[in-house]
Write a protein that holds these residues in place. Structure first.
Motif, PDB file in Angstrom:
ATOM      1  N   VAL A 103       0.851  -1.200   0.000  1.00 23.15           N
ATOM      2  CA  VAL A 103       0.000   0.000   0.000  1.00 23.15           C
ATOM      3  C   VAL A 103       0.883   1.245   0.000  1.00 23.15           C
ATOM      4  O   VAL A 103       0.640   2.195  -0.752  1.00 23.15           O
ATOM      5  N   LEU A 104       1.927   1.252   0.821  1.00 27.02           N
ATOM      6  CA  LEU A 104       2.846   2.384   0.858  1.00 27.02           C
ATOM      7  C   LEU A 104       3.498   2.595  -0.503  1.00 27.02           C
ATOM      8  O   LEU A 104       3.578   3.727  -0.992  1.00 27.02           O
ATOM      9  N   ALA A 105       3.965   1.535  -1.129  1.00 24.59           N
ATOM     10  CA  ALA A 105       4.603   1.661  -2.441  1.00 24.59           C
ATOM     11  C   ALA A 105       3.636   2.238  -3.468  1.00 24.59           C
ATOM     12  O   ALA A 105       4.021   3.067  -4.294  1.00 24.59           O
ATOM     13  N   GLU A 106       2.385   1.818  -3.407  1.00 23.68           N
ATOM     14  CA  GLU A 106       1.388   2.375  -4.326  1.00 23.68           C
ATOM     15  C   GLU A 106       1.211   3.871  -4.086  1.00 23.68           C
ATOM     16  O   GLU A 106       1.188   4.666  -5.031  1.00 23.68           O
ATOM     17  N   ALA A 107       1.099   4.252  -2.827  1.00 27.42           N
ATOM     18  CA  ALA A 107       0.937   5.674  -2.489  1.00 27.42           C
ATOM     19  C   ALA A 107       2.136   6.482  -2.985  1.00 27.42           C
ATOM     20  O   ALA A 107       1.975   7.548  -3.601  1.00 27.42           O
ATOM     21  N   LEU A 108       3.328   5.981  -2.741  1.00 28.22           N
ATOM     22  CA  LEU A 108       4.531   6.692  -3.161  1.00 28.22           C
ATOM     23  C   LEU A 108       4.647   6.746  -4.676  1.00 28.22           C
ATOM     24  O   LEU A 108       5.110   7.736  -5.244  1.00 28.22           O
ATOM     25  N   GLY A 109       4.201   5.693  -5.346  1.00 22.18           N
ATOM     26  CA  GLY A 109       4.174   5.704  -6.812  1.00 22.18           C
ATOM     27  C   GLY A 109       3.249   6.791  -7.342  1.00 22.18           C
ATOM     28  O   GLY A 109       3.584   7.485  -8.320  1.00 22.18           O
ATOM     29  N   ARG A 110       2.105   6.962  -6.707  1.00 17.34           N
ATOM     30  CA  ARG A 110       1.193   8.038  -7.109  1.00 17.34           C
ATOM     31  C   ARG A 110       1.834   9.405  -6.892  1.00 17.34           C
ATOM     32  O   ARG A 110       1.674  10.317  -7.702  1.00 17.34           O
ATOM     33  N   VAL A 111       2.562   9.559  -5.798  1.00 16.95           N
ATOM     34  CA  VAL A 111       3.225  10.829  -5.516  1.00 16.95           C
ATOM     35  C   VAL A 111       4.272  11.117  -6.588  1.00 16.95           C
ATOM     36  O   VAL A 111       4.341  12.228  -7.123  1.00 16.95           O
ATOM     37  N   VAL A 112       5.098  10.126  -6.894  1.00 14.67           N
ATOM     38  CA  VAL A 112       6.122  10.319  -7.925  1.00 14.67           C
ATOM     39  C   VAL A 112       5.471  10.733  -9.245  1.00 14.67           C
ATOM     40  O   VAL A 112       5.925  11.669  -9.907  1.00 14.67           O
ATOM     41  N   GLU A 113       4.422  10.054  -9.617  1.00 16.46           N
ATOM     42  CA  GLU A 113       3.730  10.396 -10.865  1.00 16.46           C
ATOM     43  C   GLU A 113       3.184  11.823 -10.814  1.00 16.46           C
ATOM     44  O   GLU A 113       3.319  12.581 -11.780  1.00 16.46           O
ATOM     45  N   ALA A 114       2.585  12.207  -9.717  1.00 13.06           N
ATOM     46  CA  ALA A 114       2.027  13.560  -9.584  1.00 13.06           C
ATOM     47  C   ALA A 114       3.112  14.621  -9.660  1.00 13.06           C
ATOM     48  O   ALA A 114       2.897  15.706 -10.215  1.00 13.06           O
TER      49      ALA A 114
END
Length: 163
Positions: A103-114
């Motif tokens: 879940v953390l990796a998914e959240a951080l992936g969204r942040v990187v993309e944003a």
């Protein structure tokens, strides 16, 4: 078992969500939808047959350079654009399987993309307790002394993803 990850809305069943942390459960059930509506935080949920089994909330944030250790603050403007990982919780039925890290990796992936569109230098977490702080530290976050606040550079997160 596979989970669907998507932005939270009123159709998601949050009623049975239980992380073992009443404050995180209550926030999801009572405040997450209105936070979405006010655009002060964006919540994403994992759902299984419509039932929420995990969630995280991210929001724009500003760090004050003087509140950071010199090694992190040096060279930055007085106010540093950041992203706040405001909430992250996993239902008790899924805990102990390593899914919190997913879940953390998914959240951080969204942040990187944003941050490819809107700049931010750090991801900030205000851990709910020492156990949560240790979880984030295991995943590359650096603690701010004498607080439960942790930060990680977006560039370091992106590098860890190999992008």
């Amino acid at each position: 078992m596979s989970f669907v990850s998507e932005p939270l809305d009123e159709r998601h069943d949050m009623s049975q969500f239980g992380s073992g942390r009443p404050d995180l459960d209550r926030w999801l059930k009572q405040h997450a939808v209105s936070t979405e509506a006010r655009r002060t935080g964006r919540t994403f949920v994992w759902q299984d047959d419509g039932r929420v089994v995990a969630y995280y909330t991210i929001a724009a944030h500003v760090l004050v350079r003087d509140g950071l250790p010199k090694a992190l603050g040096r060279g930055n403007p007085a106010q540093i654009p950041s992203v706040l990982l405001a909430r992250l919780a996993l239902d008790k039925t899924l805990q102990g399987r390593g899914l919190g890290a997913v879940v953390l990796a998914e959240a951080l992936g969204r942040v990187v993309e944003a941050t490819r569109t809107v700049a931010a230098r750090f991801v900030v977490v205000d851990a709910i307790d020492e156990t949560a702080a240790a979880f984030y530290a295991r995943h590359g976050f650096r603690g701010i002394p004498n607080t439960l606040r942790l930060v990680q550079k977006v560039s370091d997160i992106e590098a860890s993803f190999g992008s």
